[in-house]
Design a protein around this motif. Structure first.
Motif, PDB file in Angstrom:
ATOM      1  N   HIS A  84     -91.634 -36.631 -15.293  1.00  0.00           N
ATOM      2  CA  HIS A  84     -92.663 -36.233 -14.327  1.00  0.00           C
ATOM      3  C   HIS A  84     -93.620 -35.238 -14.975  1.00  0.00           C
ATOM      4  CE1 HIS A  84     -90.187 -38.140 -11.264  1.00  0.00           C
ATOM      5  NE2 HIS A  84     -89.176 -37.620 -11.923  1.00  0.00           N
ATOM      6  N   TRP A 110     -85.897 -37.668 -19.026  1.00  0.00           N
ATOM      7  CA  TRP A 110     -85.186 -38.936 -18.894  1.00  0.00           C
ATOM      8  C   TRP A 110     -86.030 -40.146 -19.232  1.00  0.00           C
ATOM      9  CZ3 TRP A 110     -80.402 -37.800 -19.072  1.00  0.00           C
ATOM     10  CH2 TRP A 110     -79.903 -36.670 -18.435  1.00  0.00           C
ATOM     11  N   GLU A 135     -92.011 -27.064 -10.475  1.00  0.00           N
ATOM     12  CA  GLU A 135     -90.680 -27.108  -9.860  1.00  0.00           C
ATOM     13  C   GLU A 135     -89.574 -27.192 -10.917  1.00  0.00           C
ATOM     14  OE1 GLU A 135     -90.852 -30.246  -6.964  1.00  0.00           O
ATOM     15  OE2 GLU A 135     -90.753 -31.847  -8.441  1.00  0.00           O
ATOM     16  N   ALA A 136     -89.884 -27.804 -12.075  1.00  0.00           N
ATOM     17  CA  ALA A 136     -88.908 -27.783 -13.172  1.00  0.00           C
ATOM     18  C   ALA A 136     -88.805 -26.370 -13.763  1.00  0.00           C
ATOM     19  CB  ALA A 136     -89.307 -28.793 -14.242  1.00  0.00           C
ATOM     20  N   ILE A 145     -83.215 -29.923 -19.044  1.00  0.00           N
ATOM     21  CA  ILE A 145     -83.651 -30.330 -17.711  1.00  0.00           C
ATOM     22  C   ILE A 145     -84.723 -31.405 -17.885  1.00  0.00           C
ATOM     23  CG2 ILE A 145     -84.825 -29.537 -15.621  1.00  0.00           C
ATOM     24  CD1 ILE A 145     -83.569 -26.670 -16.750  1.00  0.00           C
ATOM     25  N   GLY A 146     -84.580 -32.508 -17.155  1.00  0.00           N
ATOM     26  CA  GLY A 146     -85.563 -33.587 -17.252  1.00  0.00           C
ATOM     27  C   GLY A 146     -85.453 -34.330 -18.563  1.00  0.00           C
ATOM     28  N   VAL A 199     -86.479 -24.196 -11.908  1.00  0.00           N
ATOM     29  CA  VAL A 199     -85.065 -24.368 -12.271  1.00  0.00           C
ATOM     30  C   VAL A 199     -84.759 -23.569 -13.535  1.00  0.00           C
ATOM     31  CG1 VAL A 199     -83.295 -26.027 -12.969  1.00  0.00           C
ATOM     32  CG2 VAL A 199     -84.923 -26.621 -11.160  1.00  0.00           C
ATOM     33  N   ILE A 232     -88.127 -43.646 -15.423  1.00  0.00           N
ATOM     34  CA  ILE A 232     -87.486 -43.057 -14.248  1.00  0.00           C
ATOM     35  C   ILE A 232     -87.593 -41.533 -14.231  1.00  0.00           C
ATOM     36  CG2 ILE A 232     -85.216 -42.823 -15.321  1.00  0.00           C
ATOM     37  CD1 ILE A 232     -85.356 -44.492 -12.038  1.00  0.00           C
ATOM     38  N   ARG A 243     -82.120 -20.363 -13.886  1.00  0.00           N
ATOM     39  CA  ARG A 243     -80.996 -20.302 -14.830  1.00  0.00           C
ATOM     40  C   ARG A 243     -81.106 -19.089 -15.753  1.00  0.00           C
ATOM     41  NH1 ARG A 243     -79.810 -26.743 -16.151  1.00  0.00           N
ATOM     42  NH2 ARG A 243     -79.816 -27.360 -13.951  1.00  0.00           N
TER      43      ARG A 243
END
Lengths: 294, 294
Positions: B147, B140, B232-233, B137-138, B236, B144, B240
């Motif tokens: 975070h 990137w 918030e990550a 997750i994340g 997620v 962009i 999961r």
């Protein structure tokens, strides 16, 4: 020999020129290529001369008159430093002052009135004038500023599309449209974003306005956040005394309904464009018309 | 001849290696220069070999044993594509698999347990494992994503210093400290930011934690916003199925008290480092110890 006035609006994609009589009445206009005096002063000088020559020809005047003309040259940015002196000495006019593109836009939009312009395009900058005092707010560029600009809005959209991909934020039609454009592969979004220039991000901004107008929740959230950055800059403009604000730039008409109620009564339409503003400044500073007496 | 196991932790600044017996017990460690298999595969191959050789020497083993060893090579990024095949074919080992640095870090931190790691450094990425399923997750990158990363926190601080300069946002000791470092000239901040790499922005992140710890209102606001992106990550990650989360990376100890109450009971300390994780993965995949039976 008549001493003509010249106004130049030099930008990153084109350079426009107008020639006027000593009273500031515009006689002809011309256009040429980019005039970035910071990044490419030689080409800028060439294009300024070419645009001015085209304006003389448009007015059926002998371009040799350029040599005795007096000019205001508006150029991008409000911190032009040493490049100003280099270019100023080499301009093919009898006298010239170099001003920011923002100031000539303000002069065009408001004439001699006090007030401010908010330039809302690929970048953002705010320029306020009270009498002789001109102040600049924002406009520091995409890397670290230009909040609310087209480039920042487009960048935020691409970013949201990755957050939606990772299910960190909600997906919506506008983020779906981005992912689908990039083959539903986040790596393609990343590859684009790593190399994209502000203008390339900015091309996604109208899509955010479009989807927000149709109620897309993500586009609406991004646009409210962007509009809040414009509103807080306008608060500073107002706190410095401006009671008249003209919204300029490609996003201005899209933005207006999204800006705060408190600012709506202050908005006015532009009287004229930046090139007209440059000529007006030239008339006030160099001309023999009534404004020059001021 | 004994078939040794090798674990490699290859990164942008250094490459570390460990050699272990067939049961996964580490016998020696070694270190060399950067191993960026994407940007410079030849140098990466050289440094992987050098680090492995140093590990054999550290264990008083003949480096010729490398040729019959089996290795797990952890490298930066989770999308390594074609470079993987190029490098994999040229590694000086009898067999090798290339994995992401995140997966070996997860293996080191959690051993064979299900759970997730949040890597909070110059960048950010989250890796969750449930049985055989690994999800990313994340991560990137700065342009962009990333975070909540040190690079994003530092960038946000520089941005706030310009907003404070323009009086759009409040000034505070932390924004004053930035402006004063740049000679109170916003153009110097802009010049720095236009060329700064993520690591250069990231060097400002500890300053934000430091001032926030002392109650600076701007630093506190920036840090709460950054922590919200991490939370918030983590939501997620939890959605999961992960009920065990290990915070890794240089900012992990600084971040922990700023993260949401709902996540605090999930946090565990790392059992071991990424290099140990690489060796453990090698033992499970190639070894003759009990893990290899699984």
């Amino acid at each position: 020999m008549t001493s003509y006035l010249i106004g130049i609006d030099g930008g990153g994609t084109s350079c426009r020129a107008a020639v006027a009589g000593p009273d500031g009445h515009i006689l002809g206009r011309g256009k040429s290529g980019a005039a970035n005096i910071l990044s490419d002063p030689e080409t800028a000088l060439q294009n300024i001369a070419d645009a001015a020559r085209a304006a003389f020809e448009d007015a059926s005047l002998d371009p040799a008159g350029m040599a005795s003309a007096r000019a205001i040259v508006g150029v991008a940015g409000h911190n032009v430093g040493d490049a100003v002196h280099y270019v100023k000495r080499r301009l093919p006019f009898a006298a010239a002052d170099i001003e920011s593109d923002g100031l000539i836009a303000l002069q065009g939009a408001l004439g001699d009135r006090d007030g401010a312009v908010a330039i809302l395009g690929t970048g953002t900058i705010y320029i306020a004038r009270q009498g002789e005092a001109v102040s600049y707010i924002g406009g520091w560029g995409f890397a670290i500023g230009d909040h609310g600009s087209g480039a920042r809005i487009g960048h935020a959209l691409l970013q949201e599309s990755l957050l939606a991909y990772d299910r960190i934020h909600e997906a919506s039609p506008v983020t779906d449209s981005v992912l689908s454009e990039f083959n539903d592969d986040p790596r393609d979004v990343v590859d684009f974003a790593r190399l994209a220039k502000p203008g390339e991000f900015g091309r996604y901004a109208p899509r955010v306005f479009d989807h927000a107008g149709r109620g897309d929740p993500v586009a609406t959230r991004l646009l409210k956040a962007a509009a809040a950055t414009v509103d807080e800059a306008l608060d500073v403009v107002v706190s410095r005394g401006s009671r008249t604000i003209c919204l300029l730039g490609g996003l201005a008409p899209l933005y207006r309904p999204w800006l705060a109620e408190r600012h709506q009564p202050l908005f006015v339409e532009a009287e004229a464009d930046a090139l007209t503003g440059a000529v007006a400044l030239a008339a006030a500073r160099f001309g023999t018309g009534p404004e020059a007496v001021l």
